[in-house]
Scaffold this motif. Structure first.
Motif, PDB file in Angstrom:
ATOM      1  N   MET A  40     131.030 111.210  35.380  1.00 48.14           N
ATOM      2  CA  MET A  40     129.848 110.536  35.916  1.00 48.14           C
ATOM      3  C   MET A  40     129.005 109.922  34.796  1.00 48.14           C
ATOM      4  O   MET A  40     128.584 108.772  34.904  1.00 48.14           O
ATOM      5  N   LEU A  41     128.762 110.700  33.748  1.00 51.26           N
ATOM      6  CA  LEU A  41     127.963 110.188  32.633  1.00 51.26           C
ATOM      7  C   LEU A  41     128.645 108.986  31.998  1.00 51.26           C
ATOM      8  O   LEU A  41     128.000 108.006  31.636  1.00 51.26           O
ATOM      9  N   ASP A  42     129.978 109.047  31.888  1.00 52.18           N
ATOM     10  CA  ASP A  42     130.738 107.951  31.285  1.00 52.18           C
ATOM     11  C   ASP A  42     130.590 106.655  32.092  1.00 52.18           C
ATOM     12  O   ASP A  42     130.718 105.555  31.548  1.00 52.18           O
ATOM     13  N   SER A  43     130.309 106.811  33.407  1.00 51.90           N
ATOM     14  CA  SER A  43     130.181 105.611  34.249  1.00 51.90           C
ATOM     15  C   SER A  43     128.830 104.933  34.076  1.00 51.90           C
ATOM     16  O   SER A  43     128.628 103.820  34.556  1.00 51.90           O
TER      17      SER A  43
ATOM     18  N   PHE B 177     125.486  98.915  42.412  1.00 48.05           N
ATOM     19  CA  PHE B 177     126.412 100.036  42.241  1.00 48.05           C
ATOM     20  C   PHE B 177     126.763 100.167  40.748  1.00 48.05           C
ATOM     21  O   PHE B 177     127.906 100.011  40.345  1.00 48.05           O
ATOM     22  N   THR B 178     125.740 100.455  39.917  1.00 47.61           N
ATOM     23  CA  THR B 178     125.895 100.386  38.462  1.00 47.61           C
ATOM     24  C   THR B 178     126.617 101.583  37.838  1.00 47.61           C
ATOM     25  O   THR B 178     127.208 101.445  36.784  1.00 47.61           O
ATOM     26  N   SER B 179     126.502 102.763  38.463  1.00 51.65           N
ATOM     27  CA  SER B 179     127.147 103.941  37.893  1.00 51.65           C
ATOM     28  C   SER B 179     127.476 104.924  39.010  1.00 51.65           C
ATOM     29  O   SER B 179     126.966 104.792  40.122  1.00 51.65           O
ATOM     30  N   ILE B 180     128.314 105.918  38.709  1.00 52.09           N
ATOM     31  CA  ILE B 180     128.675 106.879  39.766  1.00 52.09           C
ATOM     32  C   ILE B 180     127.432 107.629  40.262  1.00 52.09           C
ATOM     33  O   ILE B 180     127.249 107.736  41.472  1.00 52.09           O
ATOM     34  N   PRO B 181     126.551 108.124  39.377  1.00 53.01           N
ATOM     35  CA  PRO B 181     125.358 108.805  39.923  1.00 53.01           C
ATOM     36  C   PRO B 181     124.546 107.941  40.882  1.00 53.01           C
ATOM     37  O   PRO B 181     124.088 108.412  41.910  1.00 53.01           O
ATOM     38  N   LYS B 182     124.412 106.651  40.571  1.00 51.36           N
ATOM     39  CA  LYS B 182     123.667 105.764  41.467  1.00 51.36           C
ATOM     40  C   LYS B 182     124.424 105.585  42.783  1.00 51.36           C
ATOM     41  O   LYS B 182     123.808 105.478  43.844  1.00 51.36           O
TER      42      LYS B 182
END
Lengths: 277, 277, 277, 277
Positions: A40-43, B177-182
């Motif tokens: 997740m952090l890597d994304s 949809f910039t990152s997995i957490p988002k």
């Protein structure tokens, strides 16, 4: 010596009630959670730029760790092939594959979140507790609701398709109702009461239809709820009356959460094994 | 004279069924509500500019009032230490701390809304009424549902993580949809049927996935509802059959909302004390 | 002759099972619906400009009609004062007042939609049918749920206030979180899963808190549903066992939807009168 | 020869448990799904431009196919007129009409999605399975809930109209609250917890009213759910106790999902025929 290691490993992997098994289960949960967090952090673009290489190393570390675990688990299982094609076996394989894929196909790292499925292993830690009874209860209530709910969903689908087409005819394409599939997307967003608001009716007629769809959604949510509630009530009743038979002494009358037969002391583990191995 | 004051104070703080106790409880509720209102009004920029000093004085007035109340309550309690570390004792402390903090750390006034927790004291006013029976009923139904609902939430979490990653791969970062957490934030917003609409799918594939997630959310809301409903039904049944034993005369058969034993006239207060002191 | 008119009027106003009474009830419903429609159409700017005077005339027509009806109803009632201060009496008065107010205070016409409350009279048309049994059933289930649901709402309110303040501290005023009251508005919008999207979290921390609030909302909707469902189940059970006593022959054992006593043939109307007169 | 064809056709159309009947049912489902898909794809501007003529040919192909099917079904039915005016007969006619209409009135192709209603035929494929029992169960629970839910909806409607008018008076037309009907659209969007966010309150008073409406919506969703759940519980209970009587041997005591009488072996098909023919 080697025999002792083998026994320890067997305890770690399969005997979840021993101290070794418990410690290993908890260690595994922490590894899985950490590896998902890394993905997740890597994304996140800002972190990706800075810690690209650290994340990369971690990903390979976890992949190799889980690969070793997978191979050990398969080789230690009584019937390795049965493990490989079991639900958890496939999940374990899916959890390591994407990293190897990145050697040939870049951009597949995010698939590593499939490791989240491995979190379902958490129930193994609690296998001897009451959790298993509850999982069985939920599963039985949901499977017996399945047919009724699928009938309900088919009716809802027909309503959604027809309402979407009416909106396609009533509203203008400029307002977002460009095609029937897009109107279906809007219909589902409305009937499930999500209501993004990215596409909204502009004409009086469209507003009336939207309101009808909302009220349908508001009312029909009661149907799956009613189905599942009544099935759960039935499942509780039958759980309280139909006690299972002990496989050893063939006697009945055990409490639904008993772990040992109260007549002969045999352990009730057979079923759990099937469910969670 | 001093003894009389002490008795009055004891009535005010602990004997909620006496006129003094009732009057004090109502006075306290009004003070708590007023102090929360002051904090809220102070947070509004237009009012803050005008009435800054008035609000400031009020905050200190309430803080000193509640400090005196806290000290009196602690000193009058049978076991002061037990009060200090009880739930309501900690809440009472939290309700006065932020004002003292502002002497060193500016900007912590808003934390004064923690006083809202003190509103839970309202149940003390009604302690001799039927409210307590209902709180016990709700608490017992929710605690026995807890395990099943946590299983349900774990499954939902795994679904949310995987769907969020799929969206991260399918949709473009430019659309939010910039990152997995988002994407997880988006997934939770969608599955709970909140649907802010700040991030919405733009690609056909993304819309299909969004719709699937909505339908999952629409259907699975039935699961916690079903669990809690059946647990409530069980709690009602057991409430109707297993009457409690009177601590004085050891006889059974009291109604679930009885306040006095119908055999010997003893008051059933022991439990309430534990729950609300 | 005059006597005959008086009898006809009494039939029209109070004897809902006679042909005259039925015809009058249906006529009244149509008048109420038409008058509400007129008020709505008058509120639409485009129509208001064109048909201002027509709408105005209609409003006065309906007001005078309902005034005559109100005066006749009051004078024909056995105890006029009791009617004037009854729920339906006050509703009938509210339905005519706004038009007279416009003579002194312009801009109060929209209040004429209070006539919508008169639609509740529709149940009088069905008074001899099964509707009354259902209204009594719903009312009894909801009143006995009331205390439990109010406890639930108080807890929810405390959660909303605290979460709102946390958001006020976490998010920036530029993003809409300008004051605690506004954050409470946002919290309620989120916890009830409405999710307008006019104010959305921008910081990672704010998104996490928003998601927690959504999940709380998604889970706690199960609580009022569970309460009402179990109360309804209790209401049905007691309806099936505790049959009422006939006022004439004092015998029991009537079905819950019986209109006439099966022992002596007396009509069970007393209660209905109280409920709907 | 001709006689054999006729028998085959009768099997295909009416004997759903024969291999011919099953094969024909599945073929029909595929045809219906394909034809709906074509209509949807044709509504997408990008595809319409490219494959206009292909879609056009397909539409005519399916229309002619379904016309032949309709005529055969009508001529083979025991009582053709009864089929033509039955629910499924009208649906079958609606599914072919729009194409013929396009000869005179262009722009009616989208109405071809009415073919979606034909998907309800899917239950015929499963007619001998348990699906029919479930449809009967759902239908009986919903019809007996109908009266209670309509009372609930009338009350909700009155709330919606009054709250909409209050908002019309409180909020400014510039913010979207231009007329009472538009405020009703907003009220329904809010009370059903959809919350598009296209029209949102701007004044503090408006926000308070919006929040009240949201809480009403959040709480009252429990009412239809409670009604349907209790009706389902009643339906299950009565299903378990009141077994039906066999039409051949007049004996009772059959399980609710029995297909053959356990006493004389007669098939229980009469009812199904009525429901699905």
């Amino acid at each position: 010596m080697k025999d002792k290691l083998r026994r320890k490993l067997h305890q770690a992997f399969f005997e979840h009630s021993t101290p070794t098994g418990k410690a290993f289960d908890i260690f595994l949960m922490i590894m899985i959670l950490t590896s998902i967090t890394i993905v997740m952090l890597d994304s996140m673009p800002s972190l990706h730029v800075k810690h690209k290489h650290t994340f990369h190393s971690f990903e390979w570390f976890f992949t190799i760790l889980f690969t070793i675990e997978y191979l050990l688990r398969a080789s230690l299982a009584k019937r390795p092939m049965r493990f490989v094609f079991s639900f958890l076996g496939i999940v374990d394989l899916l959890a390591i594959m994407p990293t190897y894929f990145t050697l040939f196909l870049p951009g597949t790292q995010p698939l590593l979140v499939l490791r989240a499925l491995r979190l379902l292993r958490i129930f193994r830690i609690f296998r001897l507790s009451h959790f298993l009874v509850d999982i069985k209860f939920l599963t039985s209530a949901l499977t017996s609701s399945f047919r009724k709910i699928s009938i309900f969903f088919l009716f809802a689908l027909v309503v959604v398709i027809i309402m979407a087409t009416v909106m396609y005819l009533v509203e203008k394409p400029e307002d977002g109702f460009t095609s029937i599939p897009k109107c279906i997307y809007w219909s589902v967003t409305t009937i499930t009461t999500v209501g993004y608001g990215d596409i909204v009716p502009k004409t009086p007629m469209g507003m009336v239809i939207a309101n009808i769809l909302m009220m349908i959604g508001f009312a029909i949510i009661a149907v799956p709820t009613g189905i599942i509630t009544t099935e759960m009530a039935i499942a509780i009743k039958s759980r309280d009356t139909n006690h299972e038979i002990c496989r050893s002494c063939k006697k009945k009358g055990h409490d639904h959460d008993a772990i040992f037969c109260k007549h002969c002391g045999a352990k009730f583990e057979a079923e759990e094994e099937e469910l969670l191995e």
